[in-house]
Enzyme design. Structure first.
Site, PDB file in Angstrom:
ATOM      1  N   SER A   9       0.669  -1.243   0.058  1.00 48.09           N
ATOM      2  CA  SER A   9       0.132  -0.002   0.131  1.00 48.09           C
ATOM      3  C   SER A   9       0.848   1.181   0.011  1.00 48.09           C
ATOM      4  O   SER A   9       1.583   1.635   0.825  1.00 48.09           O
ATOM      5  CB  SER A   9      -0.819   0.089   1.339  1.00 48.09           C
ATOM      6  OG  SER A   9      -1.525   1.335   1.478  1.00 48.09           O
ATOM      7  N   HIS A  34      -1.323  -1.280  -4.214  1.00 49.59           N
ATOM      8  CA  HIS A  34      -2.419  -0.948  -3.874  1.00 49.59           C
ATOM      9  C   HIS A  34      -2.623   0.729  -3.379  1.00 49.59           C
ATOM     10  O   HIS A  34      -1.557   1.282  -2.838  1.00 49.59           O
ATOM     11  CB  HIS A  34      -2.731  -1.854  -2.459  1.00 49.59           C
ATOM     12  CG  HIS A  34      -4.015  -1.543  -1.575  1.00 49.59           C
ATOM     13  ND1 HIS A  34      -4.994  -2.175  -1.967  1.00 49.59           N
ATOM     14  CD2 HIS A  34      -4.283  -0.710  -0.497  1.00 49.59           C
ATOM     15  CE1 HIS A  34      -6.249  -1.641  -1.138  1.00 49.59           C
ATOM     16  NE2 HIS A  34      -5.701  -0.811  -0.316  1.00 49.59           N
ATOM     17  N   ASP A  36      -4.723   3.840  -1.895  1.00 49.97           N
ATOM     18  CA  ASP A  36      -5.573   4.505  -0.997  1.00 49.97           C
ATOM     19  C   ASP A  36      -6.296   5.760  -1.568  1.00 49.97           C
ATOM     20  O   ASP A  36      -5.359   6.758  -1.270  1.00 49.97           O
ATOM     21  CB  ASP A  36      -5.290   4.055   0.344  1.00 49.97           C
ATOM     22  CG  ASP A  36      -5.081   2.823   0.772  1.00 49.97           C
ATOM     23  OD1 ASP A  36      -6.065   2.170   0.619  1.00 49.97           O
ATOM     24  OD2 ASP A  36      -4.061   2.383   1.294  1.00 49.97           O
ATOM     25  N   MET A  38      -8.674   8.784  -0.378  1.00 54.25           N
ATOM     26  CA  MET A  38      -9.485   9.094   0.841  1.00 54.25           C
ATOM     27  C   MET A  38      -9.891  10.411   0.810  1.00 54.25           C
ATOM     28  O   MET A  38      -9.438  11.248   0.131  1.00 54.25           O
ATOM     29  CB  MET A  38      -8.843   8.974   2.259  1.00 54.25           C
ATOM     30  CG  MET A  38      -8.519   7.650   2.442  1.00 54.25           C
ATOM     31  SD  MET A  38      -7.185   7.542   3.931  1.00 54.25           S
ATOM     32  CE  MET A  38      -6.521   6.129   4.138  1.00 54.25           C
ATOM     33  N   HIS A  67      -8.251   1.560  -4.159  1.00 52.19           N
ATOM     34  CA  HIS A  67      -9.294   1.447  -2.963  1.00 52.19           C
ATOM     35  C   HIS A  67      -9.750   2.725  -2.726  1.00 52.19           C
ATOM     36  O   HIS A  67      -9.042   3.562  -2.091  1.00 52.19           O
ATOM     37  CB  HIS A  67      -8.455   0.763  -1.675  1.00 52.19           C
ATOM     38  CG  HIS A  67      -9.138   0.654  -0.538  1.00 52.19           C
ATOM     39  ND1 HIS A  67      -8.801   0.371   0.570  1.00 52.19           N
ATOM     40  CD2 HIS A  67     -10.519   0.539  -0.331  1.00 52.19           C
ATOM     41  CE1 HIS A  67      -9.689   0.175   1.493  1.00 52.19           C
ATOM     42  NE2 HIS A  67     -10.922   0.367   0.933  1.00 52.19           N
ATOM     43  N   MET A  69     -11.971   5.083  -0.824  1.00 50.04           N
ATOM     44  CA  MET A  69     -12.834   5.250   0.550  1.00 50.04           C
ATOM     45  C   MET A  69     -13.090   6.718   0.519  1.00 50.04           C
ATOM     46  O   MET A  69     -12.852   7.895   1.140  1.00 50.04           O
ATOM     47  CB  MET A  69     -11.622   5.395   1.863  1.00 50.04           C
ATOM     48  CG  MET A  69     -11.136   3.748   2.071  1.00 50.04           C
ATOM     49  SD  MET A  69      -9.493   3.645   2.565  1.00 50.04           S
ATOM     50  CE  MET A  69      -8.575   3.889   1.578  1.00 50.04           C
ATOM     51  N   MET A 139     -11.795  -5.699   5.331  1.00 51.26           N
ATOM     52  CA  MET A 139     -10.883  -4.484   5.962  1.00 51.26           C
ATOM     53  C   MET A 139     -10.488  -5.317   7.427  1.00 51.26           C
ATOM     54  O   MET A 139     -11.204  -5.642   8.223  1.00 51.26           O
ATOM     55  CB  MET A 139     -11.807  -3.426   6.346  1.00 51.26           C
ATOM     56  CG  MET A 139     -11.942  -2.405   5.308  1.00 51.26           C
ATOM     57  SD  MET A 139     -10.536  -2.266   4.093  1.00 51.26           S
ATOM     58  CE  MET A 139      -9.484  -0.916   5.163  1.00 51.26           C
ATOM     59  N   ASP A 177      -6.986  -6.144   4.026  1.00 49.57           N
ATOM     60  CA  ASP A 177      -6.352  -4.530   3.874  1.00 49.57           C
ATOM     61  C   ASP A 177      -6.502  -4.157   5.289  1.00 49.57           C
ATOM     62  O   ASP A 177      -7.574  -4.053   5.943  1.00 49.57           O
ATOM     63  CB  ASP A 177      -7.286  -3.754   2.909  1.00 49.57           C
ATOM     64  CG  ASP A 177      -6.381  -2.541   2.856  1.00 49.57           C
ATOM     65  OD1 ASP A 177      -5.332  -2.261   3.335  1.00 49.57           O
ATOM     66  OD2 ASP A 177      -7.045  -1.704   2.112  1.00 49.57           O
TER      67      ASP A 177
HETATM   68  C1  DX5 Z   1      -6.456   1.686   5.431  1.00 49.35           C
HETATM   69  C2  DX5 Z   1      -5.963   1.576   4.060  1.00 49.35           C
HETATM   70  C3  DX5 Z   1      -4.926   0.328   3.988  1.00 49.35           C
HETATM   71  C4  DX5 Z   1      -3.733   0.876   4.511  1.00 49.35           C
HETATM   72  C5  DX5 Z   1      -2.906  -0.218   5.150  1.00 49.35           C
HETATM   73  O1  DX5 Z   1      -7.384   2.661   5.384  1.00 49.35           O
HETATM   74  O2  DX5 Z   1      -7.080   1.280   3.136  1.00 49.35           O
HETATM   75  O3  DX5 Z   1      -4.462   0.092   2.644  1.00 49.35           O
HETATM   76  O4  DX5 Z   1      -2.647   1.447   3.806  1.00 49.35           O
HETATM   77  O5  DX5 Z   1      -1.794  -0.028   5.841  1.00 49.35           O
HETATM   78  P1  DX5 Z   1      -1.298  -0.831   6.907  1.00 49.35           P
HETATM   79  O6  DX5 Z   1      -0.928  -2.063   6.216  1.00 49.35           O
HETATM   80  O7  DX5 Z   1      -0.090  -0.099   7.580  1.00 49.35           O
HETATM   81  O8  DX5 Z   1      -2.277  -1.463   8.221  1.00 49.35           O
HETATM   82 ZN    ZN Z   2      -6.542   0.041   1.378  1.00 50.29          ZN
END
Ligand code: DX5
Ligand code: ZN
Length: 218
Positions: A9, A34, A36, A38, A67, A69, A139, A177
């Protein structure tokens, strides 16, 4: 080598030298990036957006697993396809009223469709969609931040999703994840996980490639 796919990620990468971390992932045994996204609304944090994804796509040599969010993901599906996303995952919690439409739109735009579920969302909500989707993202933490503690109940949730997939004889992949490391990876795979996302555990290590290799060969 295990059959599991590894998706580091990028949220935990060094944003002042992102190209180096992208190259590290390119050269490693990782399978996907991956990414993220947000919005500060669905989750209490803001990560990065389209210009950064565009730059990642210019250098990444492996599929981009994006991903989302964010609320109202349907507004941006076409844009994420244009920016090079290969897999686009949306959260059930924001799409429960237009899920079929969103899944169809992701596929129509040439991407694989994923649905993510928060740790407190009932697994059975996926029953209606499991045959249509390519990936379920279970998750292991509440989304929003990297480096959080893994929630132990995730093992049972993986098993429950696996059962659902088997019930329909579907090819849907299970991704986990949040909070994934070399200590829980094996157990997650035994519980049905096909794709392991790992952020802080990979990027905060002194030798990230070695951690990726360990996750791949656990
Ligand atoms: C959390 C993200 C994850 C995050 C994982 O909201 O969706 O993808 O980057 O990070 P770690 O592996 O440090 O929990
Ligand atoms: Zn993620």
């Amino acid at each position: 080598m295990g059959n599991q796919l590894i998706a580091p990620s990028i949220l935990s990468a060094d944003f002042s030298n992102l190209k180096a971390d992208i190259q590290m992932v390119n050269e490693s045994e990782a399978d996907w990036f991956h990414i993220d996204i947000m919005d500060g609304v669905f989750v209490p944090n803001i990560s990065f957006g389209m210009p950064v994804l565009k730059s990642i796509n210019e250098h990444a040599k492996k599929p981009l697993d994006v991903h989302l969010m964010i609320v109202n993901p349907e507004k941006y599906i076409e844009k994420f396809a244009e920016l090079g996303s290969d897999i686009l995952t949306v959260h059930y919690e924001v799409c429960m009223n237009n899920m079929h439409e969103v899944i169809n739109s992701i596929k129509k735009n040439g991407m694989k469709a994923g649905v993510a579920i928060n740790p407190d969302t009932d697994i059975n909500v996926l029953d209606k969609y499991i045959q249509e989707i390519d990936l379920v993202c279970v998750m292991g933490v509440f989304p929003g931040f990297s480096g959080q503690k893994f929630i132990e109940g995730t093992y049972e949730r993986c098993k429950a999703v696996k059962k659902l997939i088997e019930k329909y004889n579907s090819k849907t992949l299970i991704q986990v994840d949040g909070g994934v490391d070399i200590n829980n990876a094996k157990k997650l795979i035994d519980c049905g996980a096909d794709v392991l996302v790992s952020g802080s555990h990979v990027f905060k290590a002194s030798n990230p490639k070695e951690i990726i290799s360990k996750l791949k060969n656990v």
